[in-house]
Design a protein around this motif. Structure first.
Motif, PDB file in Angstrom:
ATOM      1  N   SER A  87       0.844  -1.193   0.000  1.00  0.00           N
ATOM      2  CA  SER A  87       0.000   0.000   0.000  1.00  0.00           C
ATOM      3  C   SER A  87       0.879   1.242   0.000  1.00  0.00           C
ATOM      4  CB  SER A  87      -0.918   0.013   1.224  1.00  0.00           C
ATOM      5  OG  SER A  87      -0.160  -0.020   2.424  1.00  0.00           O
ATOM      6  N   THR A  88       0.283   2.359  -0.387  1.00  0.00           N
ATOM      7  CA  THR A  88       1.018   3.610  -0.484  1.00  0.00           C
ATOM      8  C   THR A  88       0.784   4.486   0.742  1.00  0.00           C
ATOM      9  OG1 THR A  88      -0.824   4.673  -1.662  1.00  0.00           O
ATOM     10  CG2 THR A  88       0.863   3.562  -2.982  1.00  0.00           C
ATOM     11  N   GLN A  89       1.588   5.514   0.878  1.00  0.00           N
ATOM     12  CA  GLN A  89       1.423   6.474   1.963  1.00  0.00           C
ATOM     13  C   GLN A  89       0.208   7.363   1.700  1.00  0.00           C
ATOM     14  OE1 GLN A  89       4.808   8.832   3.051  1.00  0.00           O
ATOM     15  NE2 GLN A  89       6.245   7.147   2.815  1.00  0.00           N
ATOM     16  N   SER A  90      -0.396   7.809   2.795  1.00  0.00           N
ATOM     17  CA  SER A  90      -1.502   8.741   2.688  1.00  0.00           C
ATOM     18  C   SER A  90      -0.957  10.159   2.541  1.00  0.00           C
ATOM     19  CB  SER A  90      -2.396   8.658   3.923  1.00  0.00           C
ATOM     20  OG  SER A  90      -3.380   9.671   3.904  1.00  0.00           O
ATOM     21  N   SER A  91      -1.692  10.980   1.804  1.00  0.00           N
ATOM     22  CA  SER A  91      -1.305  12.383   1.682  1.00  0.00           C
ATOM     23  C   SER A  91      -1.676  13.190   2.916  1.00  0.00           C
ATOM     24  CB  SER A  91      -1.970  13.012   0.450  1.00  0.00           C
ATOM     25  OG  SER A  91      -3.378  12.904   0.545  1.00  0.00           O
TER      26      SER A  91
END
Length: 299
Positions: free
Chosen positions: A251-255
């Protein structure tokens, strides 16, 4: 008959040259009591109808300026308000910086994919040099043709980036099934929060996109075979940060963040994938990669 005599007596109490107009002006401008007869001295602080405060002090003098206590109370109130607003300001600034970083990482990923698709950036069968070794970044996909198992590629291991220049492949970190590409945002090498490291990897399906037999006969009119190309974009400074111990891939980082964006298990900023068609003059290298990965009939 007595009124004229009384007025004459009041008039005689005024000195020569001291007119009623002068008396009225002095009463308006002087904070001290002004007697009817200037020759009579009134002690300071004595009661007089013109004084509204005790001790003979004027109202204007008692209300001018701030005391030390009042100033301290104002400082304490402002400090409490700033303490309450500080977390909100920090969260707002950190989120804005993180959102901008994700936007730049997205642009870097798209530029890389477009560069590989057009041949401006070498990858896989387009790269024959042994120094970069990007041909090793294309491996066999154990899933079927319609599945996407790019997440099976392991995340990078922590190592200080060694990239000779901007927009080139790095010799560190390394991996058996992926390559790492430097996007230098500040011109000082891929080591700061403004720089990105792109992990790129390709997968060839075992079903054989270019197979003309069996269930894949519908692809007989396809001119070029394809391989799936995936990228993960990481912050370059996370590879040298003392706080980061490893990397994740799912999963990616949240903004939305209230911190620096550096974590113990660093996630990628962006994950993208696409299909890259193999050009006709590269089919020989592509088939060699298929053979090395034990794929038959699919190249």
């Amino acid at each position: 008959m007595n009124k004229p005599k009384q007025m004459q007596q009041n008039q005689r109490q005024l000195n020569r040259g001291y007119s009623p107009m002068s008396f009225a002006l002095e009463r308006l401008t002087s904070p001290e009591p002004v007697p009817l007869n200037p020759s009579v001295n009134v002690p300071r602080g004595a009661y007089h109808p013109d004084n509204n405060c005790q001790g003979g002090k004027s109202r204007q003098g008692s209300q001018s300026g701030f005391t030390i206590i009042e100033s301290l109370v104002a400082i304490i109130v402002v400090t409490i308000l700033m303490i309450g607003l500080a977390p909100v300001i920090t969260l707002s600034v950190a989120t804005r910086v993180q959102a901008k970083r994700v936007e730049l990482a997205t642009q870097a990923a798209r530029s890389y994919l477009d560069g590989v698709r057009t041949g401006a950036i070498p990858f896989g069968p387009t790269d024959t040099g042994s120094t970069q070794g990007t041909h090793k970044a294309i491996t066999r996909d154990a899933a079927s043709r319609d599945d996407d198992n790019l997440n099976q590629v392991a995340p990078p291991t922590k190592a200080a980036p060694n990239c000779p220049a901007n927009r080139v492949y790095c010799t560190s970190p390394t991996s058996n099934d992926s390559v790492f590409y430097c996007v230098d945002g500040d011109g000082g090498g891929c080591r700061t929060s403004q720089d990105f490291i792109i992990q790129a990897f390709g997968k060839i399906t075992t079903s054989g996109i270019y197979d003309l037999t069996g269930s894949n006969r519908e692809f007989a009119n396809q001119v070029y075979p394809n391989y799936k190309l995936g990228v993960r974009v990481y912050r370059a400074d996370s590879f040298i940060s003392e706080f980061t111990e490893g990397f994740t891939a799912g999963s990616t980082q949240s903004s939305f963040t209230g911190g620096t964006g550096i974590s113990k298990e660093q996630a990628p900023l962006v994950i993208m994938s696409t299909e890259i068609p193999v050009k006709e003059d590269q089919l020989g290298q592509y088939r060699a990669i298929c053979t090395a990965n034990g794929i038959t009939g699919g190249c």
